[in-house]
Scaffold this active site. Structure first.
Site, mmCIF file in Angstrom:
data_model
loop_
_atom_site.group_PDB
_atom_site.id
_atom_site.type_symbol
_atom_site.label_atom_id
_atom_site.label_comp_id
_atom_site.label_asym_id
_atom_site.label_seq_id
_atom_site.Cartn_x
_atom_site.Cartn_y
_atom_site.Cartn_z
ATOM 1 N N ASP A 1 -9.223 -9.024 9.538
ATOM 2 C CA ASP A 1 -8.685 -7.694 9.212
ATOM 3 C C ASP A 1 -9.675 -6.548 9.428
ATOM 4 O OD1 ASP A 1 -6.481 -6.133 8.253
ATOM 5 O OD2 ASP A 1 -7.487 -5.919 6.334
ATOM 6 N N LYS B 1 -9.406 -1.996 1.861
ATOM 7 C CA LYS B 1 -9.075 -0.797 2.639
ATOM 8 C C LYS B 1 -9.888 0.410 2.168
ATOM 9 C CE LYS B 1 -5.936 -3.083 4.870
ATOM 10 N NZ LYS B 1 -6.203 -3.502 6.245
ATOM 11 N N ARG C 1 0.850 -1.180 0.000
ATOM 12 C CA ARG C 1 0.000 0.000 0.000
ATOM 13 C C ARG C 1 0.889 1.234 0.000
ATOM 14 N NH1 ARG C 1 -1.713 1.113 4.343
ATOM 15 N NH2 ARG C 1 -1.017 -0.604 5.650
ATOM 16 N N CYS D 1 1.080 -6.900 12.838
ATOM 17 C CA CYS D 1 1.257 -7.157 14.270
ATOM 18 C C CYS D 1 0.538 -8.434 14.686
ATOM 19 C CB CYS D 1 0.754 -5.990 15.105
ATOM 20 S SG CYS D 1 1.872 -4.582 15.123
ATOM 21 N N ARG E 1 2.215 -12.011 -0.095
ATOM 22 C CA ARG E 1 0.876 -12.268 0.451
ATOM 23 C C ARG E 1 0.258 -13.559 -0.059
ATOM 24 N NH1 ARG E 1 -1.544 -8.191 3.945
ATOM 25 N NH2 ARG E 1 -0.029 -6.521 3.957
ATOM 26 N N TYR F 1 -1.603 -3.806 -7.024
ATOM 27 C CA TYR F 1 -1.244 -4.588 -5.846
ATOM 28 C C TYR F 1 -2.205 -4.378 -4.682
ATOM 29 C CZ TYR F 1 1.487 -7.076 -2.430
ATOM 30 O OH TYR F 1 1.883 -7.993 -1.494
ATOM 31 N N HIS G 1 -10.451 -1.455 11.686
ATOM 32 C CA HIS G 1 -9.347 -2.326 11.277
ATOM 33 C C HIS G 1 -9.165 -3.370 12.381
ATOM 34 C CE1 HIS G 1 -4.860 -2.465 9.857
ATOM 35 N NE2 HIS G 1 -5.579 -3.388 9.277
ATOM 36 N N SER H 1 -1.047 -2.950 11.125
ATOM 37 C CA SER H 1 -0.642 -3.899 10.086
ATOM 38 C C SER H 1 0.616 -4.647 10.530
ATOM 39 C CB SER H 1 -0.335 -3.164 8.781
ATOM 40 O OG SER H 1 -1.420 -2.351 8.431
HETATM 41 C C1 OXD Z 1 -2.762 -3.962 5.997
HETATM 42 C C2 OXD Z 1 -3.354 -5.129 5.328
HETATM 43 O O1 OXD Z 1 -1.802 -3.379 5.476
HETATM 44 O O2 OXD Z 1 -4.270 -5.724 5.913
HETATM 45 O O3 OXD Z 1 -3.227 -3.606 7.079
HETATM 46 O O4 OXD Z 1 -2.954 -5.458 4.202
HETATM 47 MN MN MN Z 2 -4.958 -4.722 7.640
#
Ligand code: OXD
Ligand code: MN
Length: 591
Positions: A284, A215, A78, A259, A376, A206, A235, A257
């Protein structure tokens, strides 16, 4: 149209037809393909993607239904600097978002999009975020010239006819346009127009930049709509904890993100807590709304997981290992000679030789990583052995606890509980997390990431805190709020807490607190487990002294922490709810 199984337009929804026609006139694709979301269609489009070289078919004996994709090396994550919230005024977007006036941004991006699909196919992706029939569900339509996006959206959302059926004749849908252009960071924009419920994304191919349901709609536009309509777009992972007696308690948790949200949402309890079971609702994103019985109900708007691959193994996440062994698209991992995939932290030894994420030869002696750190998997939730059946329940699940957490090597205890809702909002608002080596700003530096929403809040962060405080009045039985930190280290730099499945012990205390059946002690930060209430039985190499270290509150560290929080509070000053300033004062007074 050349496809015989699918691809034809089946809707008579006038608003959809008019908008697709307008966009097609503008982008000038050679053909328009309407996705219906069927299995047959997926098979055809996957074969086409392989033929085009967008996907590589993996070893089907080892990995049935799995495919491999490499993104452009300039397009691997991102991009926050290219992400814009285009509200009427800059003040509305707030100081934590990039902003451009809607008119100016529309003009700029329409110029990029004009004629950009010449010689290409425009795919029309109707998608539904949330279970069909849910009062929380929303419909979006994404127009894209990327077959990779089509296949990924097919996994991540309820895609195709199901969404058009849900929409009926309504014109209330998110309008998303995605043009790959030449995948050039100079011409990369992810622009949100909250008032129009619209998104335009150009120049990337991406993940979160282009799978617009995730998102962009579910968080940035979602949070904006949530404030207007009285709900939360967060989130957060959502999970159900089942006790040996069969009681289910639902919990939502916001961690920044990378974690460990996916790992936590799919946790396997340790042998000592064998009768306990975790069920995943989502890993998520949570959409939450007060229900008629006064509780807060959550749905997972997504239908798949877009998870970080490196570090996934049978210790960190055994259920994910099983989940990604079929029907998965792997992006930017390493490719072995027998068409298997590999990544740093996978079970077993590294391959003697393979191709790295860029397609270059890699051996264990290579200096670079074989898999990109942000590589991913895209896997359907139905592959998850721990998937909660309630995930398809239109009413959602009642949330009893909300957990906040970050990555902190010092200062923050393993677990504490907020005194009340506003105190909990303060804890969420002041959340901090150490950035990883890959992030701008340097490893170890703490970045404030309020409620893990810093890159995802679609309006002024101060107004977002206000929304959280105000919502309390609409929830008669609010969830209890907690803070966790799995990452605290000792003087030798070793993690104090073993983490992974052992986190179940902390979760059990949280659940027991929600049911008022375990004790707690008051500290300056909040309630913490009493001496015997965190079950440590069977935990090897872990003494009560270690727990004491993990739970320690050092006044000096906290004074520094409170000073550091000031930076964000100053930034948001004009719209910061007074309640949060009072909470800060109260905390200082308690220390
Ligand atoms: C993030 C994701 O970056 O879930 O939080 O991809
Ligand atoms: Mn996320």
């Amino acid at each position: 149209m050349t496809k015989d199984l699918s691809g034809k337009c089946k809707t008579s929804n006038k608003a959809v037809l008019a908008w697709v026609e307008e966009m097609a006139k503008h982008c000038k694709p050679d053909c328009i393909y309407w996705c219906n979301g069927s299995k047959a269609e997926r098979k055809t489009l996957t074969a086409e993607a392989v033929e085009m070289g967008v996907l590589i078919k993996l070893n089907q004996k080892k990995l049935p239904g799995c495919y491999y994709h490499r993104s452009n090396p300039n397009d691997v994550a991102r991009v926050e600097q290219s992400t814009f919230i285009c509200t009427e005024s800059q003040e509305e977007a707030g100081p934590t978002n990039n902003w451009m006036a809607p008119k100016e941004m529309y003009q700029k991006l329409r110029a990029y999009a004009e004629g950009s699909m010449r010689g290409r196919t425009m795919y029309v992706i109707p998608y539904l975020m949330g279970p069909p029939g849910s009062p929380l569900a929303k419909v979006g339509i994404e127009l894209t010239d990327s077959i990779y996006v089509v296949l990924s959206m097919g996994t991540m959302t309820r895609m195709g006819e199901i969404a058009l059926e849900e929409l009926g004749t309504s014109d209330d849908f998110n309008r998303g346009l995605h043009c790959m252009l030449d995948v050039n960071p100079e011409r990369r924009y992810i622009a949100h127009f909250p008032k129009d419920n619209a998104i335009i994304s150009v120049g990337s191919n991406y993940g979160g930049n282009v799978l617009l349901g995730k998102k962009c709609l579910a968080l940035r536009i979602g949070s904006y709509l949530g404030r207007q309509e009285g709900w939360f777009a967060e989130h957060m992972l959502v999970l159900g904890v089942e006790s040996p007696a069969g009681e289910k308690t639902y919990v939502a948790a916001a961690f920044p993100s990378a974690c460990g949200k996916t790992n936590f949402a799919m946790m396997m309890p340790p042998p000592h807590l064998k009768g306990w079971k975790i069920w995943t609702i989502g890993d998520d994103i949570a959409w939450m709304r007060p229900g008629p019985d006064g509780r807060l109900y959550a749905i997972n708007p997504e239908a798949g997981y877009f998870g970080v691959v490196p570090g996934t193994n049978s210790k960190s996440n055994p259920a994910a290992v099983q989940m990604i062994s079929r029907d998965t698209i792997f992006t930017n991992v390493a490719l072995t000679p027998d068409l298997d995939v590999w990544w740093e932290g996978k079970d077993g030894p590294p391959p003697k030789e393979c191709l790295d994420w860029k397609g270059n030869k890699w051996t264990p002696d290579s200096e670079e990583k074989a898999a990109h750190p942000n590589s991913r998997f895209t896997a359907p939730m139905t592959n998850n052995p721990l998937l909660a059946p309630e995930v398809n329940d239109p009413t959602g699940v009642p949330i009893r606890a909300i957990i906040f957490g970050g990555r902190r090597s010092n200062t923050t205890p393993l677990i504490y509980q907020a005194f009340n809702w506003v105190h909990g909002v303060y804890i969420g608002a002041t959340m901090g997390s150490e950035m990883t080596a890959a992030a701008v700003g340097g490893a170890g530096q703490v970045r404030r990431d309020p409620l893990a929403m810093l890159p995802f809040c679609g309006y002024h962060m101060g107004d977002y805190f206000r929304h959280w405080i105000n919502m309390h009045k609409t929830i008669k039985h609010p969830p209890r709020i907690f803070h966790v930190n799995w990452f605290r280290k000792d003087g030798q730099g070793e993690f104090l807490w073993p983490g992974f499945g052992e986190n179940m012990r902390v979760l059990k205390w949280i659940v027991d607190r929600c049911h008022a059946r375990t004790d707690a002690e008051e500290t300056a930060l909040g309630w913490v487990p009493g001496p015997a209430s965190l079950d440590l039985t069977g935990l090897s190499n872990f003494s009560p002294e270690r727990l004491e270290q993990a739970q320690a509150i050092y006044e000096e560290e906290w004074r520094r922490e409170i000073m550091m929080q000031d930076e964000l509070f100053m930034k948001l000053h004009a719209r910061l709810p007074k309640e949060l300033i009072f909470q800060r004062e109260l905390l200082l007074a308690r220390l």
